[in-house]
Scaffold this motif. Structure first.
Motif, PDB file in Angstrom:
ATOM      1  N   ILE A 117     -86.502 -18.288 -69.014  1.00 13.86           N
ATOM      2  CA  ILE A 117     -86.115 -18.074 -70.440  1.00 13.86           C
ATOM      3  C   ILE A 117     -86.274 -16.452 -70.818  1.00 13.86           C
ATOM      4  O   ILE A 117     -85.911 -15.992 -71.951  1.00 13.86           O
ATOM      5  N   TYR A 118     -86.752 -15.728 -69.740  1.00 17.18           N
ATOM      6  CA  TYR A 118     -86.959 -14.340 -70.188  1.00 17.18           C
ATOM      7  C   TYR A 118     -85.762 -13.200 -69.572  1.00 17.18           C
ATOM      8  O   TYR A 118     -85.439 -13.212 -68.357  1.00 17.18           O
ATOM      9  N   GLU A 119     -84.905 -13.204 -70.492  1.00 20.20           N
ATOM     10  CA  GLU A 119     -83.661 -12.310 -70.173  1.00 20.20           C
ATOM     11  C   GLU A 119     -83.791 -10.967 -69.436  1.00 20.20           C
ATOM     12  O   GLU A 119     -82.811 -10.536 -68.848  1.00 20.20           O
ATOM     13  N   LYS A 120     -84.979 -10.283 -69.658  1.00 18.22           N
ATOM     14  CA  LYS A 120     -85.180  -9.000 -68.889  1.00 18.22           C
ATOM     15  C   LYS A 120     -85.531  -8.881 -67.630  1.00 18.22           C
ATOM     16  O   LYS A 120     -85.506  -7.976 -67.005  1.00 18.22           O
ATOM     17  N   ARG A 121     -85.694 -10.066 -66.915  1.00 24.87           N
ATOM     18  CA  ARG A 121     -86.212 -10.162 -65.553  1.00 24.87           C
ATOM     19  C   ARG A 121     -85.650 -11.177 -64.802  1.00 24.87           C
ATOM     20  O   ARG A 121     -85.929 -12.162 -65.047  1.00 24.87           O
ATOM     21  N   GLU A 122     -84.723 -11.008 -63.969  1.00 22.06           N
ATOM     22  CA  GLU A 122     -84.065 -12.187 -63.136  1.00 22.06           C
ATOM     23  C   GLU A 122     -85.133 -12.354 -61.898  1.00 22.06           C
ATOM     24  O   GLU A 122     -85.437 -11.349 -61.568  1.00 22.06           O
ATOM     25  N   ILE A 123     -85.286 -13.696 -61.430  1.00 20.16           N
ATOM     26  CA  ILE A 123     -86.059 -14.010 -60.270  1.00 20.16           C
ATOM     27  C   ILE A 123     -85.395 -14.841 -59.562  1.00 20.16           C
ATOM     28  O   ILE A 123     -84.341 -15.366 -59.997  1.00 20.16           O
ATOM     29  N   ASP A 124     -85.375 -14.815 -58.126  1.00 14.25           N
ATOM     30  CA  ASP A 124     -84.949 -15.814 -57.488  1.00 14.25           C
ATOM     31  C   ASP A 124     -85.775 -17.135 -57.552  1.00 14.25           C
ATOM     32  O   ASP A 124     -86.571 -17.483 -56.782  1.00 14.25           O
ATOM     33  N   GLU A 125     -85.250 -18.185 -58.592  1.00 18.69           N
ATOM     34  CA  GLU A 125     -86.043 -19.264 -58.801  1.00 18.69           C
ATOM     35  C   GLU A 125     -85.936 -20.162 -57.672  1.00 18.69           C
ATOM     36  O   GLU A 125     -87.199 -20.814 -57.380  1.00 18.69           O
ATOM     37  N   LYS A 126     -84.857 -20.437 -57.029  1.00 16.25           N
ATOM     38  CA  LYS A 126     -84.895 -21.176 -55.760  1.00 16.25           C
ATOM     39  C   LYS A 126     -85.999 -20.836 -54.583  1.00 16.25           C
ATOM     40  O   LYS A 126     -86.648 -21.834 -54.200  1.00 16.25           O
ATOM     41  N   ARG A 127     -86.157 -19.573 -54.577  1.00 13.96           N
ATOM     42  CA  ARG A 127     -87.099 -18.989 -53.488  1.00 13.96           C
ATOM     43  C   ARG A 127     -88.545 -19.300 -54.044  1.00 13.96           C
ATOM     44  O   ARG A 127     -89.467 -19.817 -53.293  1.00 13.96           O
ATOM     45  N   PHE A 128     -88.703 -19.350 -55.064  1.00 18.06           N
ATOM     46  CA  PHE A 128     -90.220 -19.405 -55.797  1.00 18.06           C
ATOM     47  C   PHE A 128     -90.223 -20.969 -55.764  1.00 18.06           C
ATOM     48  O   PHE A 128     -91.577 -21.323 -55.878  1.00 18.06           O
ATOM     49  N   ILE A 129     -89.271 -21.778 -55.925  1.00 13.30           N
ATOM     50  CA  ILE A 129     -89.623 -23.327 -55.993  1.00 13.30           C
ATOM     51  C   ILE A 129     -89.818 -23.536 -54.477  1.00 13.30           C
ATOM     52  O   ILE A 129     -90.925 -24.437 -54.376  1.00 13.30           O
TER      53      ILE A 129
END
Length: 168
Positions: free
Chosen positions: A10-22
């Motif tokens: 929900i933090y719009e200022k930083r994209e992360i690779d959520e699938k990778r961190f899952i």
């Protein structure tokens, strides 16, 4: 055993690779559940279940500050807040629904992750993985109120990241 991990940034200022961190979180949990000292001391000991579920919410330090004030009566932003719903519920009140244990939710402030990574001289991905591993230990019922508990948690976080070859 199935591991269900849900993630929302929900933090719009930083994209992360959520699938990778899952995937990283799933591997860390599997690593922890193979460690005898974690098996022995965690909230899952002796239970019959077929799946584990938990959530990650990635946010900013404004949100963790708000949560800290509201739920923990602490007036500062945190890098991580863990709601260990299953572990923090008295054992006689815990429930397993259709073979699934819902461990709870981990909130991580991505701006604090970057701040800590810069301070420690490590990569953002390393610091985020370190906090993910920390949150999972909390979900399993481990805390760090004493120096011995703190050393236990940090040692296992380091072992988990080393086992996955996640380097600074």
């Amino acid at each position: 055993m199935r591991i269900n991990i849900f993630s929302e940034n929900i933090y719009e200022k930083r994209e992360i690779d959520e699938k990778r961190f899952i995937q990283i979180a799933r591997k860390i949990l599997r690593f922890y559940l193979k460690q005898p000292e974690i098996q022995e001391g965690c909230c899952l000991k002796g239970l019959d279940f077929t799946s584990i579920t938990f959530d990650f919410v990635y946010c900013d330090s404004v949100k963790t500050h708000e949560i800290n004030r509201e739920y923990r009566q602490k007036d500062y932003p945190a890098d991580i807040i863990t709601f260990a719903i299953f572990a923090d519920t008295p054992s006689e009140e815990r429930f397993i629904f259709d073979g699934d244990i819902n461990l709870g939710e981990v909130m991580i402030a991505l701006d604090k992750v970057q701040e800590e990574a810069d301070k420690k001289g490590v990569s953002f991905d390393y610091e985020l993985s370190f906090l993910i591993s920390h949150g999972i230990l909390h979900l399993l019922g481990f805390d760090h109120q004493t120096m011995d508990e703190y050393n236990f948690v940090i040692a296992h976080q380091n072992k988990a990241l080393e086992s996955l070859k996640i380097n600074e």
